[in-house]
Design a protein around this motif. Structure first.
Motif, PDB file in Angstrom:
ATOM      1  N   GLU A 195      12.008   7.908   0.862  1.00 20.54           N
ATOM      2  CA  GLU A 195      12.025   8.764   2.055  1.00 20.54           C
ATOM      3  C   GLU A 195      10.596   9.122   2.473  1.00 20.54           C
ATOM      4  O   GLU A 195      10.246   9.068   3.656  1.00 20.54           O
ATOM      5  CB  GLU A 195      12.827  10.034   1.780  1.00 20.54           C
ATOM      6  CG  GLU A 195      13.037  10.883   3.029  1.00 20.54           C
ATOM      7  CD  GLU A 195      13.966  12.065   2.778  1.00 20.54           C
ATOM      8  OE1 GLU A 195      13.882  13.030   3.547  1.00 20.54           O
ATOM      9  OE2 GLU A 195      14.767  12.016   1.814  1.00 20.54           O
ATOM     10  N   LEU A 196       9.770   9.482   1.488  1.00 16.50           N
ATOM     11  CA  LEU A 196       8.380   9.819   1.777  1.00 16.50           C
ATOM     12  C   LEU A 196       7.610   8.585   2.253  1.00 16.50           C
ATOM     13  O   LEU A 196       6.759   8.681   3.145  1.00 16.50           O
ATOM     14  CB  LEU A 196       7.711  10.410   0.535  1.00 16.50           C
ATOM     15  CG  LEU A 196       6.237  10.827   0.677  1.00 16.50           C
ATOM     16  CD1 LEU A 196       6.070  11.849   1.802  1.00 16.50           C
ATOM     17  CD2 LEU A 196       5.706  11.386  -0.636  1.00 16.50           C
ATOM     18  N   GLN A 197       7.919   7.438   1.691  1.00 17.96           N
ATOM     19  CA  GLN A 197       7.273   6.196   2.122  1.00 17.96           C
ATOM     20  C   GLN A 197       7.560   5.926   3.599  1.00 17.96           C
ATOM     21  O   GLN A 197       6.661   5.555   4.368  1.00 17.96           O
ATOM     22  CB  GLN A 197       7.760   5.016   1.281  1.00 17.96           C
ATOM     23  CG  GLN A 197       7.272   5.035  -0.156  1.00 17.96           C
ATOM     24  CD  GLN A 197       7.911   3.944  -1.002  1.00 17.96           C
ATOM     25  OE1 GLN A 197       8.588   3.045  -0.485  1.00 17.96           O
ATOM     26  NE2 GLN A 197       7.738   4.028  -2.313  1.00 17.96           N
ATOM     27  N   ILE A 242       5.538   8.388   5.707  1.00 20.46           N
ATOM     28  CA  ILE A 242       4.117   8.005   5.753  1.00 20.46           C
ATOM     29  C   ILE A 242       3.918   6.818   6.695  1.00 20.46           C
ATOM     30  O   ILE A 242       2.989   6.817   7.520  1.00 20.46           O
ATOM     31  CB  ILE A 242       3.606   7.654   4.345  1.00 20.46           C
ATOM     32  CG1 ILE A 242       3.570   8.915   3.471  1.00 20.46           C
ATOM     33  CG2 ILE A 242       2.220   7.025   4.406  1.00 20.46           C
ATOM     34  CD1 ILE A 242       3.255   8.641   2.012  1.00 20.46           C
ATOM     35  N   GLN A 243       4.795   5.829   6.595  1.00 24.79           N
ATOM     36  CA  GLN A 243       4.649   4.658   7.447  1.00 24.79           C
ATOM     37  C   GLN A 243       4.831   5.014   8.919  1.00 24.79           C
ATOM     38  O   GLN A 243       4.056   4.569   9.777  1.00 24.79           O
ATOM     39  CB  GLN A 243       5.637   3.565   7.057  1.00 24.79           C
ATOM     40  CG  GLN A 243       5.406   2.272   7.839  1.00 24.79           C
ATOM     41  CD  GLN A 243       6.267   1.137   7.347  1.00 24.79           C
ATOM     42  OE1 GLN A 243       7.466   1.290   7.231  1.00 24.79           O
ATOM     43  NE2 GLN A 243       5.657  -0.011   7.072  1.00 24.79           N
ATOM     44  N   ASN A 244       5.831   5.850   9.229  1.00 21.42           N
ATOM     45  CA  ASN A 244       6.049   6.256  10.617  1.00 21.42           C
ATOM     46  C   ASN A 244       4.849   7.017  11.161  1.00 21.42           C
ATOM     47  O   ASN A 244       4.455   6.841  12.319  1.00 21.42           O
ATOM     48  CB  ASN A 244       7.312   7.116  10.725  1.00 21.42           C
ATOM     49  CG  ASN A 244       8.581   6.314  10.518  1.00 21.42           C
ATOM     50  OD1 ASN A 244       8.597   5.104  10.732  1.00 21.42           O
ATOM     51  ND2 ASN A 244       9.643   6.966  10.082  1.00 21.42           N
ATOM     52  N   THR A 245       4.277   7.871  10.323  1.00 19.45           N
ATOM     53  CA  THR A 245       3.094   8.627  10.742  1.00 19.45           C
ATOM     54  C   THR A 245       1.913   7.703  11.005  1.00 19.45           C
ATOM     55  O   THR A 245       1.197   7.851  12.002  1.00 19.45           O
ATOM     56  CB  THR A 245       2.710   9.669   9.665  1.00 19.45           C
ATOM     57  OG1 THR A 245       3.826  10.536   9.425  1.00 19.45           O
ATOM     58  CG2 THR A 245       1.518  10.491  10.111  1.00 19.45           C
ATOM     59  N   PHE A 298       0.830  -1.204   0.000  1.00 18.13           N
ATOM     60  CA  PHE A 298       0.000   0.000   0.000  1.00 18.13           C
ATOM     61  C   PHE A 298       0.871   1.262   0.000  1.00 18.13           C
ATOM     62  O   PHE A 298       0.589   2.214  -0.729  1.00 18.13           O
ATOM     63  CB  PHE A 298      -0.917   0.020   1.230  1.00 18.13           C
ATOM     64  CG  PHE A 298      -2.014  -0.993   1.188  1.00 18.13           C
ATOM     65  CD1 PHE A 298      -3.257  -0.675   0.660  1.00 18.13           C
ATOM     66  CD2 PHE A 298      -1.828  -2.278   1.684  1.00 18.13           C
ATOM     67  CE1 PHE A 298      -4.285  -1.608   0.616  1.00 18.13           C
ATOM     68  CE2 PHE A 298      -2.845  -3.222   1.655  1.00 18.13           C
ATOM     69  CZ  PHE A 298      -4.073  -2.884   1.111  1.00 18.13           C
ATOM     70  N   ILE A 299       1.915   1.262   0.826  1.00 14.37           N
ATOM     71  CA  ILE A 299       2.784   2.440   0.944  1.00 14.37           C
ATOM     72  C   ILE A 299       3.418   2.790  -0.394  1.00 14.37           C
ATOM     73  O   ILE A 299       3.520   3.971  -0.762  1.00 14.37           O
ATOM     74  CB  ILE A 299       3.885   2.195   1.999  1.00 14.37           C
ATOM     75  CG1 ILE A 299       3.258   1.989   3.387  1.00 14.37           C
ATOM     76  CG2 ILE A 299       4.879   3.334   2.024  1.00 14.37           C
ATOM     77  CD1 ILE A 299       2.628   3.213   3.976  1.00 14.37           C
TER      78      ILE A 299
END
Length: 432
Positions: free
Chosen positions: A33-35, A38-41, A23-24
């Motif tokens: 980096e954005l992935q 997003i996952q950390n968030t 999904f990510i």
């Protein structure tokens, strides 16, 4: 025309599924980096939601699950106090806390689906299959080639392929219980994907799951299944498979070598392949686990320098100061949380399994969830259990508790039918 709103109840589970790479990668293609951001968030948001929701809905829990929830929470508070006492901050290393906080995904799903049992598994199954296909076509199309297969360029994460086992079981069950070429075709499509992407641990898990699933359908299912209808299908598939294999192996003989190598790696798991790599990592950390067996190393574990070295470079495999990333659920939990943390997890896992295997009858979804969760014992040897596994565990416990009480009041369907036939025969005999 009535609209089916039951898909709304799939949203909490889907929220956890969003953290899987499949999904990510679609949300932020080719931007690693954005992935990660997003996952950390998502991890932080869902963890906070899981803790708050399950704490507010603790009254929905059965006594056993309530005890486990309290014990996990006490351990969490103990970590907070230790962090504050030693470092002056309540959560010094989130990496360590997450090893325990992830348990709350189980409580979250359990308390939600304990109340809202309108959830239908098909909504999640079709979403996973559609996203998987989109990911392959749009992001990882390079993995769909013979060269990628023979060069072991998987392109798809192991957790994604493990997630795909759920659709495989769902379509298999639909075919067995309902029939239909569509379900049969989808079963073999998903199975082909599982085989093609060469995650050997997922292969083993799939075999284990199929064995458990077959046992449950035959001896625990509340609906009779005629396994004989699989015989002609198996015969046709065997003939087609032999013909296709002969053609494929003639054109690409390296495929045979690749399968031979894969099975050799499985057989010699401690000496070669990724299994040998994992074995070396485990042995590097066994002394620290033994010395801190009860409560684990916790924050000292995070600060410990990387113990796993590459022989060819004589350098750490991972970067220091970022925590330790294990390829084994058991090693990770024992290292950070000790036997206490492992016991807290196993209490929930075996609670569901005990509920399922001691039930007189199970429905189709219960069988699917029980078979899948049982495989976590195997998957955990080679990989850390993914986020969605804890969520599925919570759904499974809720299903077992909601349906088991219901099934105790009724005989399995095939038993009821048999009794009805006997009563009808007795009636006819008495009439004569």
């Amino acid at each position: 025309m009535k609209l089916n709103y039951t898909f709304i109840f799939a949203f909490p589970l889907i929220l956890i599924l969003l953290m899987d790479p499949i999904f990510i990668e679609l949300i932020a293609p080719w931007r690693e980096e954005l992935q990660g951001t997003i996952q950390n968030t998502l991890v932080k948001a869902t963890t906070a939601l899981a803790f708050l929701y399950s704490a507010l809905r603790i009254q929905r829990m059965k006594p056993f699950m309530r005890v486990v929830f309290v014990l996990v929470t006490l351990y969490l508070f103990a970590l907070v106090f230790e962090s504050y006492y030693r470092y002056g901050t309540p959560m010094v290393y989130p990496h360590v806390f997450q090893k325990l906080l992830i348990f709350y995904y189980t409580f979250f799903m359990y308390t939600f689906y304990k109340k809202h049992d309108y959830f239908q598994l098909k909504h999640v199954v079709y979403l996973v299959v559609v996203v998987f296909v989109l990911n392959l076509v749009l992001i990882n199309s390079h993995a769909l080639s013979i060269s990628s297969f023979t060069n072991h360029e998987r392109g798809v994460n192991a957790s994604t392929m493990y997630l795909l086992v759920i659709p495989f079981l769902y379509f298999t069950g639909r075919y067995l219980f309902k029939g239909g070429l569509f379900y049969l075709a989808m079963t073999f499509f998903v199975l082909f994907a599982i085989i093609f992407f060469q995650h050997r641990t997922v292969w083993i898990c799939t075999i284990v799951i199929l064995a458990i699933y077959t046992f449950l359908v035959k001896f625990k299912g509340n609906t009779p299944v005629n396994f004989g209808k699989l015989i002609p299908v198996a015969v046709v598939l065997t003939i087609v498979g032999i013909m296709a294999s002969a053609f494929l192996f003639t054109m690409y003989p390296e495929i045979i070598d690749k399968f031979t190598e894969n099975f050799s790696d499985i057989e010699n798991y401690d000496k070669q392949g990724t299994g040998g790599w994992r074995y070396q990592q485990i042995m590097s950390y066994v002394p620290f686990i033994q010395e801190n067996f009860v409560f684990g190393m916790r924050f000292d574990g995070f600060e410990l320098p990387i113990q796993f070295y590459r022989d060819d470079l004589n350098a750490p495999v991972f970067e220091d100061g970022m925590g330790h990333f294990f390829h084994s659920f058991y090693v990770e939990v024992l290292f950070y949380l000790g036997a206490v943390g492992m016991t807290l997890y196993l209490m929930m896992h075996f609670y569901m399994m005990k509920k399922g295997f001691t039930s007189k009858s199970l429905d189709e979804n219960q069988i699917l969830l029980l078979a899948f969760i049982s495989s976590g014992i195997v998957y955990g040897f080679s990989y850390v259990l993914p986020y969605f596994f804890y969520a599925i565990l919570g759904v499974g416990i809720a299903y077992m508790e909601n349906k088991t009480q219901e099934s105790k009041s009724y005989l399995p369907e095939f038993t009821r039918r048999r009794r009805e036939k006997l009563l009808a025969m007795r009636g006819r005999l008495l009439a004569h």
